[in-house]
Every structure is written in structure tokens, then in C-alpha cells.
Design a protein around this motif. Structure first.
Motif, mmCIF file in Angstrom:
data_model
loop_
_atom_site.group_PDB
_atom_site.id
_atom_site.type_symbol
_atom_site.label_atom_id
_atom_site.label_comp_id
_atom_site.label_asym_id
_atom_site.label_seq_id
_atom_site.Cartn_x
_atom_site.Cartn_y
_atom_site.Cartn_z
ATOM 1 N N PHE A 104 49.263 39.624 33.713
ATOM 2 C CA PHE A 104 48.226 38.566 32.801
ATOM 3 C C PHE A 104 48.153 37.414 33.555
ATOM 4 O O PHE A 104 46.985 36.937 33.794
ATOM 5 N N GLU A 105 49.116 37.079 34.515
ATOM 6 C CA GLU A 105 49.086 35.722 35.486
ATOM 7 C C GLU A 105 47.965 35.958 36.357
ATOM 8 O O GLU A 105 47.456 35.024 36.568
ATOM 9 N N LEU A 106 48.311 37.031 36.940
ATOM 10 C CA LEU A 106 47.352 37.491 37.994
ATOM 11 C C LEU A 106 45.940 37.733 37.659
ATOM 12 O O LEU A 106 44.867 36.955 38.282
ATOM 13 N N ALA A 107 45.457 38.046 36.496
ATOM 14 C CA ALA A 107 44.248 38.187 36.050
ATOM 15 C C ALA A 107 43.472 37.095 35.839
ATOM 16 O O ALA A 107 42.244 36.937 36.095
ATOM 17 N N LYS A 108 44.364 36.083 35.405
ATOM 18 C CA LYS A 108 43.888 34.900 34.935
ATOM 19 C C LYS A 108 43.567 34.062 36.118
ATOM 20 O O LYS A 108 42.660 33.370 36.158
ATOM 21 N N SER A 109 44.450 34.061 36.950
ATOM 22 C CA SER A 109 44.503 33.283 38.197
ATOM 23 C C SER A 109 43.082 33.415 38.830
ATOM 24 O O SER A 109 42.356 32.608 39.439
ATOM 25 N N LEU A 110 42.589 34.742 39.121
ATOM 26 C CA LEU A 110 41.344 34.929 39.653
ATOM 27 C C LEU A 110 40.069 34.863 38.823
ATOM 28 O O LEU A 110 39.184 34.580 39.426
ATOM 29 N N ALA A 111 40.304 34.962 37.573
ATOM 30 C CA ALA A 111 39.304 34.653 36.651
ATOM 31 C C ALA A 111 39.001 32.927 36.653
ATOM 32 O O ALA A 111 37.876 32.676 36.138
ATOM 33 N N HIS A 112 40.054 32.493 37.005
ATOM 34 C CA HIS A 112 39.635 30.909 37.091
ATOM 35 C C HIS A 112 39.095 30.456 38.206
ATOM 36 O O HIS A 112 38.560 28.894 38.396
ATOM 37 N N THR A 169 42.446 34.583 51.892
ATOM 38 C CA THR A 169 44.070 35.121 51.857
ATOM 39 C C THR A 169 43.938 36.087 50.784
ATOM 40 O O THR A 169 44.653 37.104 50.778
ATOM 41 N N ALA A 170 43.823 35.741 49.235
ATOM 42 C CA ALA A 170 44.087 36.659 48.437
ATOM 43 C C ALA A 170 43.136 37.871 48.455
ATOM 44 O O ALA A 170 43.540 38.843 47.962
ATOM 45 N N PHE A 171 41.865 37.659 49.129
ATOM 46 C CA PHE A 171 40.993 38.946 49.196
ATOM 47 C C PHE A 171 41.862 39.844 50.155
ATOM 48 O O PHE A 171 41.726 40.869 49.777
ATOM 49 N N THR A 172 42.171 39.565 51.341
ATOM 50 C CA THR A 172 42.534 40.358 52.248
ATOM 51 C C THR A 172 43.952 41.135 51.693
ATOM 52 O O THR A 172 44.382 42.187 52.245
ATOM 53 N N LYS A 173 44.800 40.460 51.042
ATOM 54 C CA LYS A 173 45.777 41.225 50.449
ATOM 55 C C LYS A 173 45.859 41.696 49.110
ATOM 56 O O LYS A 173 46.719 42.375 48.425
ATOM 57 N N CYS A 187 38.805 42.007 40.304
ATOM 58 C CA CYS A 187 39.252 40.681 41.107
ATOM 59 C C CYS A 187 38.504 40.651 42.468
ATOM 60 O O CYS A 187 38.238 39.678 42.862
ATOM 61 N N GLY A 188 38.363 41.797 43.211
ATOM 62 C CA GLY A 188 37.512 41.768 44.587
ATOM 63 C C GLY A 188 36.454 41.334 44.306
ATOM 64 O O GLY A 188 35.852 40.567 45.063
ATOM 65 N N ILE A 223 34.753 38.780 35.189
ATOM 66 C CA ILE A 223 35.688 38.040 34.299
ATOM 67 C C ILE A 223 36.142 38.649 33.317
ATOM 68 O O ILE A 223 37.319 38.294 32.617
ATOM 69 N N ARG A 224 35.085 39.109 32.378
ATOM 70 C CA ARG A 224 35.483 39.590 31.179
ATOM 71 C C ARG A 224 36.575 40.852 31.343
ATOM 72 O O ARG A 224 37.417 40.930 30.481
ATOM 73 N N VAL A 225 36.470 41.519 32.288
ATOM 74 C CA VAL A 225 37.330 42.673 32.602
ATOM 75 C C VAL A 225 38.850 42.140 32.862
ATOM 76 O O VAL A 225 39.718 42.581 32.352
ATOM 77 N N ASN A 226 38.906 40.968 33.638
ATOM 78 C CA ASN A 226 40.250 40.284 33.945
ATOM 79 C C ASN A 226 40.635 39.677 32.484
ATOM 80 O O ASN A 226 41.827 39.646 32.080
ATOM 81 N N MET A 227 39.812 39.225 31.610
ATOM 82 C CA MET A 227 40.285 38.699 30.372
ATOM 83 C C MET A 227 40.787 39.808 29.520
ATOM 84 O O MET A 227 41.604 39.592 28.767
ATOM 85 N N THR A 228 40.097 41.113 29.442
ATOM 86 C CA THR A 228 40.579 42.103 28.856
ATOM 87 C C THR A 228 42.136 42.462 29.124
ATOM 88 O O THR A 228 42.965 42.695 28.354
#
Length: 378
Positions: A104-112, A169-173, A187-188, A223-228
Motif C-alpha cells: 500500500f505504502e510503496l504503491a502510493k509513494s510512487l503514485a505521488h 535510485t528507486a528506479f535502479t532498485k 511504478c517503472g 497511477i490508476r494501477v497503483n491506486m488499485t
């Protein structure tokens, strides 16, 4: 409200209101009656004020005692990880948990991410509303206030590059984060498109609302995917917790459950936790027992704030029926969010009173919470 007109005596409500308004405007009170000194008048008025002060003392004492009796209660603290939930039963804090899965947190982090980019560049935008879709929804005055940097100012480049480094950094990891496949893909996409927008803007040493709007529209499907994924995580985590707590305290206690949801104003309406948790409650009582408490900021002792407000609501629910049992509209106002004088004021100015609601929220004063033992500072 008709029940509050008694204090106006034989004068009409409008006439008395005009008199009171005139006195307030001049900053002076009517002259004391013959034989009554100004000191006598002040003493009498202070005595009247003391009546209300004593009432408030008694009210606060009842509320303080009532806090210890509230049961069962679930306190919800909205946070970045899907919410922190506390069960209080029979005067004890049974458990506090963060039940929502981590993705939940990870999906929202990148949606932001688009909001993160916007937060850097907003002061440097043009203060003219551009020709973009739904441009009429942008308030020109709001735009003018947020664009406070001079045209041509390049101060955005350094913070935007710093944000780009964080994204990279987030993208490479990302591949090693062990996310569900569809979530990893979305997210990518968001990360890649954001870095491309930043790179193009820095290279050109300029950007505008049109280019940012194009970037935001490009990543919106991802972003809609992350929200789902975030919504699914929160539903599953919260419903599983409520099921476990329901079994723990039993059906009889659960049928009387109060839930207080603390949130900031911008998320108080249709709050995500409230939407989910209401399905798990006694449906005959959910409209009066699910209490959303909007706050200006997260309180230092959220448990105390929630219980203090709930105690006010519970004691006002009973007071309303005992004090105003001859005027149910006024009783509903005391039980709801409406100020007791609002209906009367609307009548006098020619307005129409809105329908009363069923839960009143009061600001919690500082004090010791019998459950946590802490002192709140709201």
C-alpha cells in the motif's frame, strides 16, 4: 431556534437583534438604570458569567469521567502506511496495529511522483492560465498566489535535479523490491516518465504548464494501477483486522462499537478508512457511531483526542434528549454538528437552516488520558 428566543423578552427577535447590533457597533452598553452604579452592573454581569463558568466546569468533569467508561471504541489514525488502528475495550487499550500490507505504502509513494515534481516547479510557472484541458477549473487568483517567483528564475533546477536523483535510485532498485508484476510495471513507467520530463526541462532550462500537463497525463494510467493495488491492500488488511477484533470482544460488544477516525481536513470527506470500516459495523448504528474527526494537523496524543471528542458526543446525545425534549429540532442540533444558534441566526438574516446531523465534534482541551496516561496538545 425558537427555544433560544426567550432571552429576548417581549421584544421581537429582529428588533432585539438590531438593538444588540447597534450597541456592539458603538462599543458601548446601555446606561445603567437609575440608582445602579457601573460597579454594581459589572458585579451582576460577572455573576451571570460565573454561572456559565460553573456549567463548563461540571461539563468538563462529566466528560473526564466518561472517557474512562467508553467501550468498545476503535480509534483510527490515518497515516502513510494505510492507517494505525487501536482497540479500546472496558477501559483498556487492547491493541494498536498497522494492519495494511506494505505494498500500500510503496504503491502510493510512487503514485505521488507527479505531485513531487509539481511541488518543486509550481512557484516558477506562468501566472497566466494556459490553454489546457479543463483550464476553466483553475482559479486565476489561486494560480497567481502560488506563482511567486519572477519570470526566468532558474531556482527550480537544483531541487528538481535532486529529486531526479532520488527517483533514479528507486528506479535502479525497483526490480529487487519484489512487487507484484503489474505494480512493478506501473511504478517503472511513472519513474521513467518523470525522469524524462525532468531531463528535458533541465536541458531546455524551461518548462510550462502545458509540458507538465502532458507528462501528468502520460503517467495517469500507471497511477490508476497503483491506486488499485493500494485500495486492495487497505481493504484486505483492515477487514481482516476488524474480523479478528470482532471475534475477540464478541458480538454483543461489537454491536455497540464506536469508531473515531482522525484525519486532516483534506481527507475527511469520504475518508478511505471510514468507507471500509463502516461495512464491518452494526448497520443500524453506523451513522451515529462512526465519527469522522477532521483535525488541522495530527495531534500529539491521538487516542486522547479521539476519546475526549467521543465523550463529548456521547454526553451531548443524552443531554439533547433531556434538555430539549420539547423541541426535537434543537435536540438534533445539540447532537449534531450544527451550532445551537445557527438556525436562529439564519432565520433572522433570511437564510434557511440545513438539516441537522448526528455527531458533534468539539476541540479537545489539554489533559491526561486515562487510557494512555499522556497529555494531549492538539
Amino acid at each position: 431556534m425558537t427555544t433560544r428566543r426567550g432571552f429576548l423578552g417581549t421584544a421581537s427577535a429582529v428588533g432585539a437583534a438590531t438593538l444588540l447590533t447597534t450597541q456592539a457597533a458603538t462599543g458601548a452598553s446601555a446606561a445603567p438604570a437609575a440608582g445602579i452604579t457601573a460597579t454594581d452592573e459589572k458585579s451582576a454581569r460577572d455573576a451571570i458569567r460565573n454561572v456559565n463558568a460553573a456549567m463548563r466546569t461540571n461539563y468538563a468533569a462529566l466528560k473526564s469521567q466518561l472517557i474512562k467508561e467508553l467501550s468498545p471504541v476503535v480509534v483510527v489514525q490515518n497515516n502513510a502506511v494505510g492507517g494505525r488502528f487501536t482497540l479500546i475495550h472496558e477501559g483498556k487499550q487492547i491493541e494498536t496495529v498497522d494492519p495494511v500490507p506494505e505494498y500500500f505504502e510503496l504503491a502510493k509513494s510512487l503514485a505521488h511522483i507527479p505531485l513531487g515534481v509539481y511541488s518543486v516547479i509550481a512557484p516558477y510557472l506562468s501566472d497566466q492560465v494556459p490553454n489546457i484541458p479543463n483550464a476553466e477549473r483553475i482559479d486565476p487568483h489561486d494560480l497567481d498566489m502560488i506563482v511567486f517567483k519572477a519570470p526566468g528564475d532558474q531556482g527550480w533546477i537544483t531541487p528538481l535535479n535532486a529529486y531526479r536523483a532520488t527517483l533514479n535510485t528507486a528506479f535502479t532498485k525497483l526490480v529487487t523490491a519484489n512487487l507484484p508484476a503489474d505494480l512493478e510495471t506501473s511504478c517503472g513507467t511513472i519513474l521513467r516518465e518523470a525522469m524524462a520530463f525532468i531531463d528535458a526541462s533541465v536541458k531546455a532550462r524551461t518548462f510550462d504548464m502545458v509540458s507538465f500537463n502532458k507528462f501528468a497525463a502520460t503517467v495517469y494510467p500507471a497511477i490508476r494501477v497503483n491506486m488499485t493495488f493500494a485500495a486492495t491492500a487497505q481493504i484486505n488488511g483492515l477487514e481482516a483486522l476488524m474480523k479478528r477484533w470482532r471475534a475477540l470482544i464478541g458480538e454483543k460488544a461489537w454491536s455497540d462499537l464506536y469508531v473515531t477516525v482522525l484525519s486532516i481536513w483534506t481527507t475527511a470527506d469520504l475518508n478511505q478508512a471510514s468507507i471500509i470500516i463502516r461495512r464491518t459495523m452494526n448497520q443500524a448504528k453506523v451513522d451515529t457511531h462512526l465519527i469522522d474527526l477532521p483535525t488541522v494537523e495530527t495531534p500529539s496524543d491521538p487516542i486522547f483526542v479521539a476519546l475526549d471528542n467521543l465523550a463529548r458526543i456521547v454526553q451531548d446525545n443524552i443531554a439533547a434528549e433531556m434538555v430539549f425534549n420539547t423541541d426535537l429540532k434543537v435536540a438534533d442540533a445539540l447532537k449534531g454538528e450544527e451550532d445551537l444558534l445557527s438556525d436562529e441566526i439564519l432565520k433572522q438574516i433570511g437564510g434557511t437552516a440545513p438539516a441537522a446531523r448526528t455527531a458533534a465534534f468539539g476541540r479537545a482541551p489539554a489533559g491526561a488520558c486515562p487510557i494512555t496516561g499522556h497529555t494531549a496538545a492538539v
